[in-house]
Design a protein around this motif. Structure first.
Motif, PDB file in Angstrom:
ATOM      1  N   LEU A   6       0.857  -1.187   0.000  1.00 45.49           N
ATOM      2  CA  LEU A   6       0.000   0.000   0.000  1.00 45.49           C
ATOM      3  C   LEU A   6       0.892   1.235   0.000  1.00 45.49           C
ATOM      4  O   LEU A   6       1.744   1.408   0.874  1.00 45.49           O
ATOM      5  CB  LEU A   6      -0.905  -0.010   1.231  1.00 45.49           C
ATOM      6  CG  LEU A   6      -1.813   1.212   1.425  1.00 45.49           C
ATOM      7  CD1 LEU A   6      -2.816   1.325   0.291  1.00 45.49           C
ATOM      8  CD2 LEU A   6      -2.536   1.118   2.772  1.00 45.49           C
ATOM      9  N   ASN A  98      -8.169  -2.471  -2.999  1.00 41.50           N
ATOM     10  CA  ASN A  98      -9.277  -2.118  -2.113  1.00 41.50           C
ATOM     11  C   ASN A  98      -8.808  -2.133  -0.663  1.00 41.50           C
ATOM     12  O   ASN A  98      -8.005  -2.975  -0.257  1.00 41.50           O
ATOM     13  CB  ASN A  98     -10.443  -3.100  -2.271  1.00 41.50           C
ATOM     14  CG  ASN A  98     -11.151  -2.939  -3.598  1.00 41.50           C
ATOM     15  OD1 ASN A  98     -11.435  -1.824  -4.024  1.00 41.50           O
ATOM     16  ND2 ASN A  98     -11.425  -4.034  -4.264  1.00 41.50           N
ATOM     17  N   GLN A  99      -9.309  -1.189   0.100  1.00 42.98           N
ATOM     18  CA  GLN A  99      -9.035  -1.133   1.531  1.00 42.98           C
ATOM     19  C   GLN A  99     -10.357  -0.975   2.261  1.00 42.98           C
ATOM     20  O   GLN A  99     -11.123  -0.049   1.986  1.00 42.98           O
ATOM     21  CB  GLN A  99      -8.091   0.023   1.861  1.00 42.98           C
ATOM     22  CG  GLN A  99      -7.680   0.073   3.325  1.00 42.98           C
ATOM     23  CD  GLN A  99      -6.742   1.238   3.585  1.00 42.98           C
ATOM     24  OE1 GLN A  99      -7.056   2.384   3.262  1.00 42.98           O
ATOM     25  NE2 GLN A  99      -5.579   0.951   4.151  1.00 42.98           N
ATOM     26  N   SER A 100     -10.641  -1.880   3.180  1.00 44.30           N
ATOM     27  CA  SER A 100     -11.906  -1.849   3.914  1.00 44.30           C
ATOM     28  C   SER A 100     -11.764  -1.033   5.196  1.00 44.30           C
ATOM     29  O   SER A 100     -10.798  -1.187   5.939  1.00 44.30           O
ATOM     30  CB  SER A 100     -12.359  -3.269   4.261  1.00 44.30           C
ATOM     31  OG  SER A 100     -12.603  -4.023   3.088  1.00 44.30           O
ATOM     32  N   THR A 101     -12.718  -0.146   5.436  1.00 44.77           N
ATOM     33  CA  THR A 101     -12.749   0.647   6.661  1.00 44.77           C
ATOM     34  C   THR A 101     -14.146   0.570   7.275  1.00 44.77           C
ATOM     35  O   THR A 101     -15.131   0.317   6.578  1.00 44.77           O
ATOM     36  CB  THR A 101     -12.391   2.122   6.381  1.00 44.77           C
ATOM     37  OG1 THR A 101     -13.294   2.645   5.394  1.00 44.77           O
ATOM     38  CG2 THR A 101     -10.960   2.242   5.876  1.00 44.77           C
ATOM     39  N   ASP A 109     -15.636  -0.200   1.299  1.00 42.25           N
ATOM     40  CA  ASP A 109     -14.438  -0.460   0.499  1.00 42.25           C
ATOM     41  C   ASP A 109     -14.014   0.807  -0.224  1.00 42.25           C
ATOM     42  O   ASP A 109     -14.813   1.447  -0.910  1.00 42.25           O
ATOM     43  CB  ASP A 109     -14.694  -1.575  -0.521  1.00 42.25           C
ATOM     44  CG  ASP A 109     -14.802  -2.943   0.121  1.00 42.25           C
ATOM     45  OD1 ASP A 109     -14.202  -3.142   1.186  1.00 42.25           O
ATOM     46  OD2 ASP A 109     -15.495  -3.812  -0.436  1.00 42.25           O
ATOM     47  N   HIS A 114      -1.557   0.818  -4.802  1.00 48.92           N
ATOM     48  CA  HIS A 114      -0.475  -0.065  -4.396  1.00 48.92           C
ATOM     49  C   HIS A 114       0.703   0.119  -5.348  1.00 48.92           C
ATOM     50  O   HIS A 114       0.533   0.562  -6.484  1.00 48.92           O
ATOM     51  CB  HIS A 114      -0.914  -1.531  -4.430  1.00 48.92           C
ATOM     52  CG  HIS A 114      -1.811  -1.919  -3.296  1.00 48.92           C
ATOM     53  ND1 HIS A 114      -3.124  -1.539  -3.222  1.00 48.92           N
ATOM     54  CD2 HIS A 114      -1.571  -2.663  -2.178  1.00 48.92           C
ATOM     55  CE1 HIS A 114      -3.674  -2.021  -2.113  1.00 48.92           C
ATOM     56  NE2 HIS A 114      -2.747  -2.699  -1.458  1.00 48.92           N
TER      57      HIS A 114
END
Length: 241
Positions: A6, A98-101, A109, A114
């Motif tokens: 990331l 994708n980054q989940s928060t 998402d 990256h």
């Protein structure tokens, strides 16, 4: 082997990207994936073909750079000699992820950037800065971010185009035999193109629907791109003399 991480302005503050186009940096490829929203630009320089994934029975569009593995006829002295370079080439060594928060108890998402840290383009010594001295984004990485967003946002329109031409049975296998001035022969196989006879035989209603959706223009761009085969053969001829 790829080493994706990331991207962030703390761990990667000092990283630079070598943007030179050459075989040493992985540009010796005979084709690249392209997306329908790029066709207007791609068809000016490259033949556009399709490749079929036999497992999923789906197609992707490709811009052709050469006629054999590890051949890119547009590379010359560290430069890419064309008016347009496909986004899947330009975005290297970056990719979208994708980054989940958690927001108010719900998982959301988000798309994040990256970087492939093992790419030969990544350097600490020379190249284009990713971040500004105090941590802000450089103009370069903002441009890359826009490329990745365009690719991500085109997913639905790309799937629609590929599904439509497939459902209308407009795709056919394409083979090309090439004889060069020095007497050698090359054969291009494994690709697909638009069947112009089947396109011409579509009903008025089908053509009207394609035209209204904007897909008919994209189909004609694929067909028009085939005129670039002659120029590509001429490039191949010059390097083999």
């Amino acid at each position: 082997m790829a080493n994706h991480a990331l991207l962030n302005n703390i761990e990667h503050q000092d990283l630079k990207i070598i943007t030179e186009k050459s075989a040493a940096f992985g540009n010796d490829k005979m084709y690249s994936m392209v997306f329908p929203f790029e066709f207007k630009h791609v068809q000016a320089d490259y033949p556009i073909f399709f490749h079929k994934d036999l497992k999923s029975n789906t197609y992707v569009a490709l811009a052709l750079f050469g006629f054999e593995e590890k051949e890119n006829l547009f590379l010359k002295n560290g430069k890419w000699e064309a008016s347009y370079i496909p986004l899947m080439v330009e975005r290297e060594p970056f990719l979208i992820g994708n980054q989940s928060t958690q927001i108010d108890g719900e998982t959301v998402d988000n798309q994040v950037i990256h970087i492939d840290l093992d790419s030969p383009r990544v350097s600490k010594d020379h190249g284009t800065d990713i971040f500004l001295p105090h941590g802000g984004n450089s103009e370069y990485i903002n441009k890359v971010s826009a490329m990745l967003k365009a690719i991500h946002d085109s997913k639905a329109s790309t799937e629609l185009f590929m599904k439509t031409v497939s459902d209308l049975d407009l795709i056919e296998p394409f083979n090309l035999d090439i004889e060069l001035s020095n007497g050698t022969n090359n054969r291009l196989t494994g690709f697909y193109t638009i069947n112009e006879d089947k396109l011409a035989n579509l009903t008025g209603e089908q053509l009207a629907s394609l035209n209204k959706s904007g897909l008919l223009m994209l189909i004609y761009m694929v067909i028009a791109s085939q005129s670039n085969i002659t120029a590509l053969i001429q490039k191949k001829d010059r390097v083999t003399l």
